[in-house]
Design an enzyme around this catalytic site. Structure first.
Site, PDB file in Angstrom:
ATOM      1  CB  ILE A  31      -2.160  12.806 -12.520  1.00  0.00           C
ATOM      2  CG1 ILE A  31      -3.413  11.912 -12.278  1.00  0.00           C
ATOM      3  CG2 ILE A  31      -0.877  12.090 -12.028  1.00  0.00           C
ATOM      4  CD1 ILE A  31      -3.355  10.653 -13.325  1.00  0.00           C
ATOM      5  CG  HIS A 100       7.427  17.620 -17.667  1.00  0.00           C
ATOM      6  ND1 HIS A 100       8.253  16.465 -17.785  1.00  0.00           N
ATOM      7  CD2 HIS A 100       7.509  17.611 -16.168  1.00  0.00           C
ATOM      8  CE1 HIS A 100       8.870  15.945 -16.853  1.00  0.00           C
ATOM      9  NE2 HIS A 100       8.078  16.378 -15.837  1.00  0.00           N
TER      10      HIS A 100
END
Ligand code: AMP
Ligand code: ZN
Length: 114
Positions: A31, A100
């Site tokens: 994002i 991640h």
């Protein structure tokens, strides 16, 4: 984990721009991109960090790595080069406690990172 941001993205409860998916992994755009290409690859099951994922399921870790390369190929940066980063712990700047891999590329990157 219902209170984990990336578990909720994996479940489709929070929107994300998905770029690649397999049964056990998901890749979506960061994002707040730090490079022209900045994609996160996560295992769908919850592990707090790289060490937890590696200890619990090294096959799934290998799949995350393979998906990172597939993302680089589909984003057109496999030839020019890219970086795969697992921030682990506070000094590395880990802010989301769901393992991640950052896939970064599309420009020359400095070494060492800050
Ligand atoms: P880290 O700081 O290594 O834990 O990486 C977490 C990353 O998740 C950061 O690069 C954030 O920009 C990214 N991030 C946070 N919230 C979202 C979201 N809702 N969708 C996509 N990426 C996000
Ligand atoms: Zn999670």
């Amino acid at each position: 984990m219902s209170d984990c941001l990336f578990c909720r993205i994996a479940a489709g409860e929070i929107p994300a721009t998905r770029v690649l998916e397999s049964e056990r992994t998901l890749a979506f755009r960061d994002i707040n991109p730090q490079a022209p290409v900045h994609v996160l690859v996560i295992p769908k099951p919850h592990y707090a960090d790289l060490a937890g994922l590696a200890a619990a399921d090294d096959g799934l870790l290998a799949e995350v790595a393979g998906q990172a390369h597939k993302v680089a190929q589909s984003e057109g940066i496999a030839e020019t080069g890219y970086r795969v980063v697992f921030n682990t712990g506070s000094h590395a700047g880990q802010t989301v406690d769901h393992a991640h891999a950052h896939v970064l590329g599309g420009r020359p990157m400095t070494w060492p990172p800050g």
